[in-house]
Design a protein around this motif. Structure first.
Motif, mmCIF file in Angstrom:
data_model
loop_
_atom_site.group_PDB
_atom_site.id
_atom_site.type_symbol
_atom_site.label_atom_id
_atom_site.label_comp_id
_atom_site.label_asym_id
_atom_site.label_seq_id
_atom_site.Cartn_x
_atom_site.Cartn_y
_atom_site.Cartn_z
ATOM 1 N N LEU A 124 0.827 -1.202 0.000
ATOM 2 C CA LEU A 124 0.000 0.000 0.000
ATOM 3 C C LEU A 124 0.862 1.254 0.000
ATOM 4 C CD1 LEU A 124 -3.034 -0.731 2.361
ATOM 5 C CD2 LEU A 124 -2.914 -0.830 -0.127
ATOM 6 N N ASP A 125 1.950 1.211 0.759
ATOM 7 C CA ASP A 125 2.869 2.350 0.780
ATOM 8 C C ASP A 125 3.513 2.546 -0.595
ATOM 9 O OD1 ASP A 125 4.403 4.433 2.207
ATOM 10 O OD2 ASP A 125 6.109 3.123 1.845
ATOM 11 N N LEU A 126 3.843 1.427 -1.260
ATOM 12 C CA LEU A 126 4.452 1.480 -2.582
ATOM 13 C C LEU A 126 3.535 2.146 -3.598
ATOM 14 C CD1 LEU A 126 6.939 0.450 -4.291
ATOM 15 C CD2 LEU A 126 5.567 -1.566 -4.783
ATOM 16 N N THR A 127 2.238 1.942 -3.440
ATOM 17 C CA THR A 127 1.274 2.528 -4.377
ATOM 18 C C THR A 127 0.826 3.927 -3.962
ATOM 19 O OG1 THR A 127 -0.563 1.434 -3.230
ATOM 20 C CG2 THR A 127 0.418 0.278 -5.089
ATOM 21 N N GLN A 180 -1.422 10.241 -11.780
ATOM 22 C CA GLN A 180 -0.702 9.584 -10.682
ATOM 23 C C GLN A 180 -0.662 8.070 -10.872
ATOM 24 O OE1 GLN A 180 -2.648 10.860 -7.097
ATOM 25 N NE2 GLN A 180 -1.972 12.989 -7.297
ATOM 26 N N ILE A 181 -1.794 7.489 -11.281
ATOM 27 C CA ILE A 181 -1.862 6.042 -11.484
ATOM 28 C C ILE A 181 -0.928 5.614 -12.612
ATOM 29 C CG2 ILE A 181 -3.348 4.137 -12.204
ATOM 30 C CD1 ILE A 181 -3.872 5.026 -9.348
ATOM 31 N N LEU A 186 4.261 3.073 -14.462
ATOM 32 C CA LEU A 186 5.551 3.175 -15.154
ATOM 33 C C LEU A 186 6.713 3.001 -14.193
ATOM 34 C CD1 LEU A 186 4.911 6.087 -17.680
ATOM 35 C CD2 LEU A 186 5.042 3.640 -18.154
ATOM 36 N N ARG A 187 6.574 3.570 -12.986
ATOM 37 C CA ARG A 187 7.654 3.423 -12.009
ATOM 38 C C ARG A 187 7.800 1.967 -11.572
ATOM 39 N NH1 ARG A 187 7.573 3.565 -6.501
ATOM 40 N NH2 ARG A 187 5.464 4.447 -6.397
ATOM 41 N N ARG A 189 6.911 -0.633 -13.285
ATOM 42 C CA ARG A 189 7.444 -1.374 -14.415
ATOM 43 C C ARG A 189 8.964 -1.321 -14.433
ATOM 44 N NH1 ARG A 189 8.136 0.355 -20.068
ATOM 45 N NH2 ARG A 189 8.362 2.434 -19.117
ATOM 46 N N GLU A 190 9.514 -0.122 -14.156
ATOM 47 C CA GLU A 190 10.971 0.036 -14.144
ATOM 48 C C GLU A 190 11.591 -0.719 -12.984
ATOM 49 O OE1 GLU A 190 12.935 1.443 -16.273
ATOM 50 O OE2 GLU A 190 11.407 2.249 -17.621
ATOM 51 N N GLU A 191 10.993 -0.592 -11.809
ATOM 52 C CA GLU A 191 11.571 -1.208 -10.619
ATOM 53 C C GLU A 191 11.501 -2.729 -10.664
ATOM 54 O OE1 GLU A 191 9.570 0.477 -7.296
ATOM 55 O OE2 GLU A 191 10.475 2.471 -7.540
ATOM 56 N N MET A 192 10.414 -3.275 -11.203
ATOM 57 C CA MET A 192 10.199 -4.724 -11.181
ATOM 58 C C MET A 192 10.520 -5.387 -12.524
ATOM 59 S SD MET A 192 6.621 -4.706 -9.005
ATOM 60 C CE MET A 192 6.655 -6.469 -8.693
ATOM 61 N N HIS A 193 10.825 -4.572 -13.542
ATOM 62 C CA HIS A 193 11.151 -5.062 -14.879
ATOM 63 C C HIS A 193 10.090 -6.047 -15.373
ATOM 64 C CE1 HIS A 193 13.739 -5.344 -18.304
ATOM 65 N NE2 HIS A 193 13.829 -6.645 -18.223
ATOM 66 N N MET A 194 8.841 -5.634 -15.209
ATOM 67 C CA MET A 194 7.741 -6.492 -15.658
ATOM 68 C C MET A 194 7.132 -5.937 -16.932
ATOM 69 S SD MET A 194 4.694 -5.548 -12.966
ATOM 70 C CE MET A 194 4.136 -3.857 -12.784
ATOM 71 N N GLY A 195 6.613 -6.829 -17.759
ATOM 72 C CA GLY A 195 5.877 -6.404 -18.931
ATOM 73 C C GLY A 195 4.478 -5.955 -18.535
ATOM 74 N N VAL A 196 3.916 -5.032 -19.296
ATOM 75 C CA VAL A 196 2.571 -4.514 -19.020
ATOM 76 C C VAL A 196 1.779 -4.492 -20.318
ATOM 77 C CG1 VAL A 196 1.199 -2.577 -18.168
ATOM 78 C CG2 VAL A 196 3.436 -3.056 -17.137
ATOM 79 N N ILE A 197 0.560 -5.014 -20.268
ATOM 80 C CA ILE A 197 -0.389 -4.847 -21.370
ATOM 81 C C ILE A 197 -1.491 -3.938 -20.855
ATOM 82 C CG2 ILE A 197 -1.976 -5.943 -22.973
ATOM 83 C CD1 ILE A 197 -0.360 -8.476 -22.790
ATOM 84 N N LEU A 198 -1.601 -2.762 -21.458
ATOM 85 C CA LEU A 198 -2.520 -1.726 -20.996
ATOM 86 C C LEU A 198 -3.657 -1.567 -22.007
ATOM 87 C CD1 LEU A 198 -3.183 0.658 -19.053
ATOM 88 C CD2 LEU A 198 -1.743 2.086 -20.520
#
Length: 330
Positions: A124-127, A180-181, A186-187, A189-198
């Motif tokens: 929750l803090d991370l988000t 903000q969302i 994006l942040r 994605r960078e930190e976890m190096h995960m792919g995203v389908i939006l």
């Protein structure tokens, strides 16, 4: 994908194929009814019978559509997570937000008790939710729309997925919360190096967040391209129409150019280009058969007969040389 309805079988998605790399954001854009959300849900086999889904969803060298339920359970929510479109209906109203996060942590990370509570507060803090440990005891109705969306993101990230499926995560949010969302995604994605389908219907969101974009219409892919290339020069008449329907940023007021007509009835699969009845560039060549999605340049594909002849979004509307342009009903 075929969906039985009282009026006949709906061919909701046909021949859709794309990939996403680690750390990449792929946007899927199109108007309502184009097949975006049902495609996203099909990736995780969230459609129950009598809906029929055929084809292949390749992940980790396996086809998710044929995995036994016990193995699929480890992938769904574990390695691939999903943010659903409406958090108020996706979140369980009778469970606290903390319970819904720790449930995921117990299932996919093996965390329970104090360790799960600590990790849930960290998420929750991370988000960006203030006083995260206190808010774990709150229920979804006690969160604002933006906070519910952040809670959904926290649940999705609890398993530290390699791929995140986001189904219109900014729908119905004001522009400040939306920004903000998107920045948060994006942040992460960078930190976890995960792919995203939006998945979205908002081209502004695509421009702000995505590396590549797939344009859907009538249950098919009409165009795929890097985001910058698509905005500079679309290679499908539907993508061009979407860009021209956006309000401009200039000092002078310019009338919007809406796309006339409405989406096709997918209970009757098109035998020609599905966009032809609404297209200002239609010619007899568009009506011979449904154009296939073909590679027209490295990293770009189009299902438009006149891909090479279309003007840019800011250029005057001109017709292909083979036939004068016409509007629907002309």
């Amino acid at each position: 994908m075929r969906i039985p309805t009282p009026g006949g079988t709906l061919h909701a998605v046909r021949g859709v194929s794309f990939d996403v790399q680690p750390g990449e954001v792929l946007g899927i854009v199109g108007e309502s009814g184009s097949g975006k959300s049902v495609t996203l849900r099909a990736l995780l086999r969230l459609h129950a019978p009598p809906i029929q889904v055929t084809g292949e969803v390749g992940y980790g060298g396996e086809n998710l559509l044929t995995l036994p339920p016990s193995r699929l359970r480890g992938v769904r929510g574990g390695q691939i997570s999903m943010i659903f479109q409406e958090p108020m209906s996706a979140l369980n109203p009778v469970l606290s937000v903390g319970e819904q996060i720790t449930e995921n942590l117990a299932e996919h990370r093996g965390l329970r008790g104090r360790a799960a509570q600590d990790r849930a507060a960290e998420l929750l803090d991370l988000t960006g939710i203030p006083s995260p440990r206190a808010r774990l005891r709150d229920y979804p109705h006690q969160f604002s729309g933006g906070m519910r969306q952040r809670a959904m993101i926290a649940i999705a990230l609890a398993s530290e997925p390699k791929l995140l499926l986001a189904d219109e995560p900014t729908t119905a949010l004001d522009v400040t919360i939306q920004d903000q969302i998107l920045r948060l995604l994006l942040r992460l994605r960078e930190e976890m190096h995960m792919g995203v389908i939006l998945v979205t219907h908002d081209l502004g969101v695509i421009a702000q967040t995505c590396d590549r974009v797939a344009v859907m219409y009538g249950g098919r892919l009409m165009e795929t391209a890097p985001v910058t290339a698509l905005f500079r020069q679309p290679r499908h008449a539907y993508a061009l129409g979407l860009l021209r329907s956006l309000p401009g940023g200039g000092a002078h007021r310019v009338p919007l150019q809406p796309i006339p007509g409405g989406p096709p009835d997918l209970r009757v699969p098109p035998t020609a280009c599905a966009f032809a009845p609404r297209c200002a560039y239609v010619t007899p060549a568009c009506l011979v058969a449904e154009p296939p999605l073909l590679e027209i340049a490295p990293g770009r594909a189009s299902a438009c007969v006149h891909a090479a002849e279309l003007p840019g979004p800011q250029e005057p509307q001109t017709a292909p040389t083979s036939m004068p342009a016409r509007q629907v009903g002309a």
